[in-house]
Design a protein around this motif. Structure first.
Motif, PDB file in Angstrom:
ATOM      1  N   TYR A 189     -20.400-126.348  25.563  1.00  0.00           N
ATOM      2  CA  TYR A 189     -21.735-126.563  25.662  1.00  0.00           C
ATOM      3  C   TYR A 189     -22.435-126.592  24.229  1.00  0.00           C
ATOM      4  CZ  TYR A 189     -26.764-126.827  26.528  1.00  0.00           C
ATOM      5  OH  TYR A 189     -28.190-127.174  26.488  1.00  0.00           O
ATOM      6  N   PHE A 190     -23.070-127.560  23.792  1.00  0.00           N
ATOM      7  CA  PHE A 190     -23.726-127.719  22.488  1.00  0.00           C
ATOM      8  C   PHE A 190     -25.136-128.246  22.780  1.00  0.00           C
ATOM      9  CE2 PHE A 190     -19.074-128.569  21.898  1.00  0.00           C
ATOM     10  CZ  PHE A 190     -18.885-127.351  21.348  1.00  0.00           C
ATOM     11  N   GLY A 191     -26.060-127.430  22.368  1.00  0.00           N
ATOM     12  CA  GLY A 191     -27.243-128.032  22.832  1.00  0.00           C
ATOM     13  C   GLY A 191     -28.601-127.341  21.816  1.00  0.00           C
ATOM     14  N   TYR A 192     -29.928-128.043  21.986  1.00  0.00           N
ATOM     15  CA  TYR A 192     -30.954-127.286  21.234  1.00  0.00           C
ATOM     16  C   TYR A 192     -31.951-127.305  22.172  1.00  0.00           C
ATOM     17  CZ  TYR A 192     -34.244-126.773  17.517  1.00  0.00           C
ATOM     18  OH  TYR A 192     -35.384-126.438  16.767  1.00  0.00           O
ATOM     19  N   PRO A 193     -32.815-126.166  22.286  1.00  0.00           N
ATOM     20  CA  PRO A 193     -34.070-126.066  23.425  1.00  0.00           C
ATOM     21  C   PRO A 193     -34.966-126.989  23.389  1.00  0.00           C
ATOM     22  CG  PRO A 193     -33.920-124.221  21.896  1.00  0.00           C
ATOM     23  CD  PRO A 193     -32.653-125.063  21.530  1.00  0.00           C
ATOM     24  N   ILE A 194     -35.390-127.578  24.398  1.00  0.00           N
ATOM     25  CA  ILE A 194     -36.725-128.576  24.607  1.00  0.00           C
ATOM     26  C   ILE A 194     -37.061-128.513  25.945  1.00  0.00           C
ATOM     27  CG2 ILE A 194     -35.187-130.605  24.814  1.00  0.00           C
ATOM     28  CD1 ILE A 194     -37.281-132.349  23.625  1.00  0.00           C
ATOM     29  N   THR A 195     -38.454-128.329  26.255  1.00  0.00           N
ATOM     30  CA  THR A 195     -38.989-128.339  27.500  1.00  0.00           C
ATOM     31  C   THR A 195     -38.859-129.910  28.204  1.00  0.00           C
ATOM     32  OG1 THR A 195     -40.313-126.700  26.783  1.00  0.00           O
ATOM     33  CG2 THR A 195     -40.915-127.972  29.032  1.00  0.00           C
ATOM     34  N   PRO A 196     -38.576-130.014  29.386  1.00  0.00           N
ATOM     35  CA  PRO A 196     -38.255-128.949  30.493  1.00  0.00           C
ATOM     36  C   PRO A 196     -36.815-128.908  30.926  1.00  0.00           C
ATOM     37  CG  PRO A 196     -38.783-131.432  31.278  1.00  0.00           C
ATOM     38  CD  PRO A 196     -38.523-131.483  29.792  1.00  0.00           C
ATOM     39  N   MET A 247     -22.895-115.936  29.792  1.00  0.00           N
ATOM     40  CA  MET A 247     -21.863-115.377  28.698  1.00  0.00           C
ATOM     41  C   MET A 247     -20.619-116.009  29.215  1.00  0.00           C
ATOM     42  SD  MET A 247     -23.141-111.997  27.146  1.00  0.00           S
ATOM     43  CE  MET A 247     -23.292-110.986  28.717  1.00  0.00           C
ATOM     44  N   PRO A 248     -20.467-117.189  29.348  1.00  0.00           N
ATOM     45  CA  PRO A 248     -19.079-117.518  30.178  1.00  0.00           C
ATOM     46  C   PRO A 248     -18.020-117.395  28.948  1.00  0.00           C
ATOM     47  CG  PRO A 248     -20.192-119.547  29.376  1.00  0.00           C
ATOM     48  CD  PRO A 248     -21.434-118.271  29.383  1.00  0.00           C
ATOM     49  N   TRP A 249     -18.178-117.351  27.777  1.00  0.00           N
ATOM     50  CA  TRP A 249     -17.212-117.132  26.531  1.00  0.00           C
ATOM     51  C   TRP A 249     -16.285-115.732  26.897  1.00  0.00           C
ATOM     52  CZ3 TRP A 249     -22.476-117.359  25.678  1.00  0.00           C
ATOM     53  CH2 TRP A 249     -23.082-116.294  25.654  1.00  0.00           C
ATOM     54  N   GLU A 250     -17.060-114.778  27.942  1.00  0.00           N
ATOM     55  CA  GLU A 250     -16.442-113.639  28.254  1.00  0.00           C
ATOM     56  C   GLU A 250     -15.434-113.801  29.638  1.00  0.00           C
ATOM     57  OE1 GLU A 250     -19.113-110.228  28.163  1.00  0.00           O
ATOM     58  OE2 GLU A 250     -19.091-110.348  26.079  1.00  0.00           O
ATOM     59  N   THR A 251     -16.021-114.821  30.206  1.00  0.00           N
ATOM     60  CA  THR A 251     -15.056-114.938  31.432  1.00  0.00           C
ATOM     61  C   THR A 251     -14.090-116.312  31.547  1.00  0.00           C
ATOM     62  OG1 THR A 251     -16.698-116.079  32.287  1.00  0.00           O
ATOM     63  CG2 THR A 251     -16.807-113.948  32.911  1.00  0.00           C
ATOM     64  N   THR A 252     -14.653-117.315  31.345  1.00  0.00           N
ATOM     65  CA  THR A 252     -14.001-118.507  31.458  1.00  0.00           C
ATOM     66  C   THR A 252     -13.307-118.804  29.883  1.00  0.00           C
ATOM     67  OG1 THR A 252     -15.529-120.166  31.259  1.00  0.00           O
ATOM     68  CG2 THR A 252     -15.019-119.624  33.179  1.00  0.00           C
ATOM     69  N   GLY A 253     -14.194-118.371  29.059  1.00  0.00           N
ATOM     70  CA  GLY A 253     -13.746-118.795  27.626  1.00  0.00           C
ATOM     71  C   GLY A 253     -14.371-120.112  27.146  1.00  0.00           C
ATOM     72  N   MET A 254     -15.298-120.370  27.982  1.00  0.00           N
ATOM     73  CA  MET A 254     -16.132-121.501  27.533  1.00  0.00           C
ATOM     74  C   MET A 254     -17.031-121.266  26.386  1.00  0.00           C
ATOM     75  SD  MET A 254     -19.138-123.308  29.861  1.00  0.00           S
ATOM     76  CE  MET A 254     -20.328-124.730  29.141  1.00  0.00           C
ATOM     77  N   THR A 255     -17.139-122.082  25.453  1.00  0.00           N
ATOM     78  CA  THR A 255     -18.200-121.911  24.133  1.00  0.00           C
ATOM     79  C   THR A 255     -19.457-122.550  24.535  1.00  0.00           C
ATOM     80  OG1 THR A 255     -16.138-122.307  22.769  1.00  0.00           O
ATOM     81  CG2 THR A 255     -18.641-122.752  21.777  1.00  0.00           C
ATOM     82  N   VAL A 256     -20.266-121.503  24.258  1.00  0.00           N
ATOM     83  CA  VAL A 256     -21.956-122.090  24.395  1.00  0.00           C
ATOM     84  C   VAL A 256     -22.522-121.816  22.976  1.00  0.00           C
ATOM     85  CG1 VAL A 256     -24.102-121.561  25.546  1.00  0.00           C
ATOM     86  CG2 VAL A 256     -22.071-121.346  26.660  1.00  0.00           C
ATOM     87  N   LEU A 257     -23.165-123.056  22.365  1.00  0.00           N
ATOM     88  CA  LEU A 257     -23.749-122.871  21.146  1.00  0.00           C
ATOM     89  C   LEU A 257     -24.954-123.350  21.012  1.00  0.00           C
ATOM     90  CD1 LEU A 257     -22.464-121.942  18.184  1.00  0.00           C
ATOM     91  CD2 LEU A 257     -22.755-124.374  17.635  1.00  0.00           C
ATOM     92  N   GLN A 258     -26.050-122.703  20.622  1.00  0.00           N
ATOM     93  CA  GLN A 258     -27.199-123.341  20.101  1.00  0.00           C
ATOM     94  C   GLN A 258     -27.270-123.943  18.627  1.00  0.00           C
ATOM     95  OE1 GLN A 258     -30.956-121.212  20.869  1.00  0.00           O
ATOM     96  NE2 GLN A 258     -32.072-122.415  19.237  1.00  0.00           N
ATOM     97  N   ALA A 259     -27.057-125.117  18.723  1.00  0.00           N
ATOM     98  CA  ALA A 259     -26.993-125.952  17.445  1.00  0.00           C
ATOM     99  C   ALA A 259     -28.208-125.881  16.836  1.00  0.00           C
ATOM    100  CB  ALA A 259     -26.604-127.344  17.670  1.00  0.00           C
ATOM    101  N   ALA A 279     -13.355-130.728  27.672  1.00  0.00           N
ATOM    102  CA  ALA A 279     -14.493-131.095  28.575  1.00  0.00           C
ATOM    103  C   ALA A 279     -15.887-130.425  27.866  1.00  0.00           C
ATOM    104  CB  ALA A 279     -14.456-130.573  30.038  1.00  0.00           C
ATOM    105  N   VAL A 280     -16.602-131.219  27.258  1.00  0.00           N
ATOM    106  CA  VAL A 280     -17.804-130.724  26.558  1.00  0.00           C
ATOM    107  C   VAL A 280     -18.918-131.470  26.762  1.00  0.00           C
ATOM    108  CG1 VAL A 280     -16.525-129.779  24.552  1.00  0.00           C
ATOM    109  CG2 VAL A 280     -17.163-132.291  24.528  1.00  0.00           C
ATOM    110  N   MET A 281     -20.164-130.965  26.662  1.00  0.00           N
ATOM    111  CA  MET A 281     -21.415-131.568  27.131  1.00  0.00           C
ATOM    112  C   MET A 281     -22.442-131.039  26.322  1.00  0.00           C
ATOM    113  SD  MET A 281     -22.159-129.157  30.498  1.00  0.00           S
ATOM    114  CE  MET A 281     -23.769-129.693  30.878  1.00  0.00           C
TER     115      MET A 281
END
Lengths: 182, 357
Positions: free
Chosen positions: B19-26, B38-50, B69-71
């Motif tokens: 998952y790659f994203g940047y915060p914005i309401t809502p 923290m899925p990087w510690e369980t499934t190994g999924m990467t989560v990154l705030q770009a 599979a990325v989103m």
């Protein structure tokens, strides 16, 4: 059974969390529930409100124009939502800071001196739970033990030691309504 | 849980790789929930705030090119920033999932709910002849379910899919049953499922190149013809919609996403007064359920298109029914959400009792 509830007041009074605890309690009680907040900066000042719908059946609209029950914590919200309570509905409000009292005669109006009660007990943060107690007395949508289980879900674990204080506040709210003859 | 939180949980449970994203309401809770889980510690999924939405969508492009599979997720102004990347994803035939939790526009607009990105999502948004598969959830349950559905369709057709939600279904809480936890695919499984992916392997297969650039126009036309064949296949196989009370309806409401629920309450209220109104809720906004709407409109006196915008889907509804039935729009703009009574009033004014107004 279906209860369409609006809870409204200032941001910071615990409006959204009161709704959240009620929603979790309904979930614990195996009912259908929606929780729709006003979101954004109004959560931190200004008026905040949340619509909670509790029902035995699937819920269609999470957004409403009239309500069975209103819990009102400030004047702006009272002005806005008093006309939107359905005839025969219930309006619970804290008279603290209210200059123009609600005047409708076709609904049940319950003043609950919640702010004064928190001043007595010194538990300012359980203010919203007093009003939740008043709501539960008037609208026994969910039993108090489900609310306590809901509190466990809604509060982070580091705040679980505060659950007894909150439960006491809920009971206090129920007593206040009872003392007023309801 | 909130709709935004459901998206995050469902992504992890689907076995998403990144998952790659940047915060914005809502929709900020999507990223916040992923960071908290923290899925990087369980499934190994990467989560990154770009650093931006532009960076996010290009990270999605890179991840998708390797068969992962990325989103990403954002809200209206942020999704506008992503349009170049989305066009590139479509042109490079890459599967990816994009979530738009719409807010009122145009411009930076408001942070409150809207559906005013319908044109952008269904008619292009970026440049070139392409389509996204667009799913419109109306419940928190569908927010969770459409993550898996969106990824599955994206991989099946090698094209990006979008979940087009709004501030209501993103911010509201209701009951949700999350899908079971799936394992992320292994590199070997990805190589088998995505023979086109750039996996860095040499030998054993010809070199894979992922690009949207083709300087030979004859080849680019062939590419376009291939995209269009894919789109026709999607139109044939993937139209989804829901109908309620349409069998005996005198009037039809067409609405998608959260507003469809508000309309359903209006319809139930109308039926208590003896006014027979039906609902058709497009679930896929592209491909659009033209045939279903034509069919449902066969015996009605009028169609009310209710959208939280100035009238966008109404163009597709008119395409569906031509001039056979009068079609009117009702909506609010700028982040204001119509309530059930306003929907009923519009129905009355436009169709039931037009002289009264």
């Amino acid at each position: 059974m279906k209860d369409e509830i609006i809870i409204a007041g200032f941001g910071g009074q615990g409006v959204l969390s009161m709704g959240k605890i009620l929603a979790y309690a309904a979930l614990e009680n195996d009912m259908e529930v929606t929780w729709m907040p006003s979101y954004g900066p109004e959560q931190r000042g200004g008026t905040a409100n949340v619509t909670v719908i509790i029902s035995d059946e699937a819920i269609s609209s999470p957004v409403l124009d009239t309500y069975d029950t209103a819990v009102i914590l400030n004047q702006q919200s009272l002005d806005k939502f008093e006309p939107k309570v359905k005839p025969g509905g219930v309006l619970i409000y804290d008279p603290y800071g209210i200059h123009h009292k609600p005047s409708r005669t076709d609904i049940t109006i319950i003043p609950v001196e919640a702010m004064e009660a928190t001043i007595e007990t010194g538990q300012a943060k359980s203010y919203n739970m007093i009003l939740l107690g008043a709501l539960l007395k008037m609208r026994p949508d969910v039993p108090v033990d489900a609310v306590v289980r809901g509190l466990k879900k809604a509060l982070p674990e580091r705040h679980h030691h505060l659950i007894p204080v909150n439960e006491a506040a809920i009971r206090k709210g129920m007593e206040l309504v009872e003392a007023a003859g309801h | 849980m909130k709709g935004n939180e459901a998206i995050a949980h469902a992504a992890i449970r689907y076995g998403a790789d990144g998952y790659f994203g940047y915060p914005i309401t809502p929709q900020s809770e999507v990223l916040e929930t992923l960071e908290a889980l923290m899925p990087w510690e369980t499934t190994g999924m990467t989560v990154l705030q770009a650093e931006s939405e532009v960076a996010s969508i290009n990270m999605v492009y890179g991840g998708a090119a390797t068969g992962k599979a990325v989103m990403t997720s954002s809200s209206s102004p942020g999704v506008s920033l992503m349009q170049e990347g989305i066009s590139y994803l479509a042109a490079s035939e890459l599967p990816a999932l994009i979530v738009n939790v719409m807010r009122g526009g145009p411009g930076l607009g408001t942070i409150h709910p809207s559906q005013s990105d319908y044109f952008q999502a269904t008619k292009g948004g970026g440049h070139g002849d392409y389509h996204l598969i667009v799913l419109a959830p109306s419940t928190v349950q569908e927010m969770a379910d459409f993550v898996g559905l969106g990824f599955d369709l994206a991989f099946k057709y090698r094209t990006p899919a979008m979940i087009m939600a709004d501030g209501i279904v993103g911010q509201m809480m209701e009951k949700v049953v999350l899908p079971p936890q799936r394992k992320r695919r292994t590199d070997a499984e990805i190589a088998e499922q995505c023979p086109w992916a750039v996996t860095g392997r040499t030998g054993g297969r010809p070199r894979n190149v992922v690009t949207s650039l083709e300087l030979d126009s004859a080849v680019m036309e062939k590419n376009n013809e291939r995209f269009q064949r894919t789109y026709r296949e999607i139109e044939k196989n993937e139209v989804r919609y829901e109908t309620k009370y349409t069998e005996d309806a005198d009037y039809l409401i067409v609405a998608f996403g959260s507003i469809a629920r508000i309309c359903l309450k209006a319809i139930e209220d109308a039926r208590k007064q003896g006014i027979k109104v039906g609902l058709i809720r497009p679930i896929t906004l592209w491909p659009f359920p033209y045939d279903a709407i034509r069919e449902a409109a066969r015996n009605v006196k009028g169609i009310l298109c209710v959208e939280i915008n100035a009238g966008q889907m109404i163009e597709d509804v008119r395409l569906a029914v031509s001039d056979a039935v009068p079609v009117k729009h009702f909506g609010r703009m700028g982040g204001i959400v119509p309530n059930p009574q306003e929907v009923l009033d519009a129905l009355e004014k436009d169709f039931i009792n037009p002289t009264k107004a």
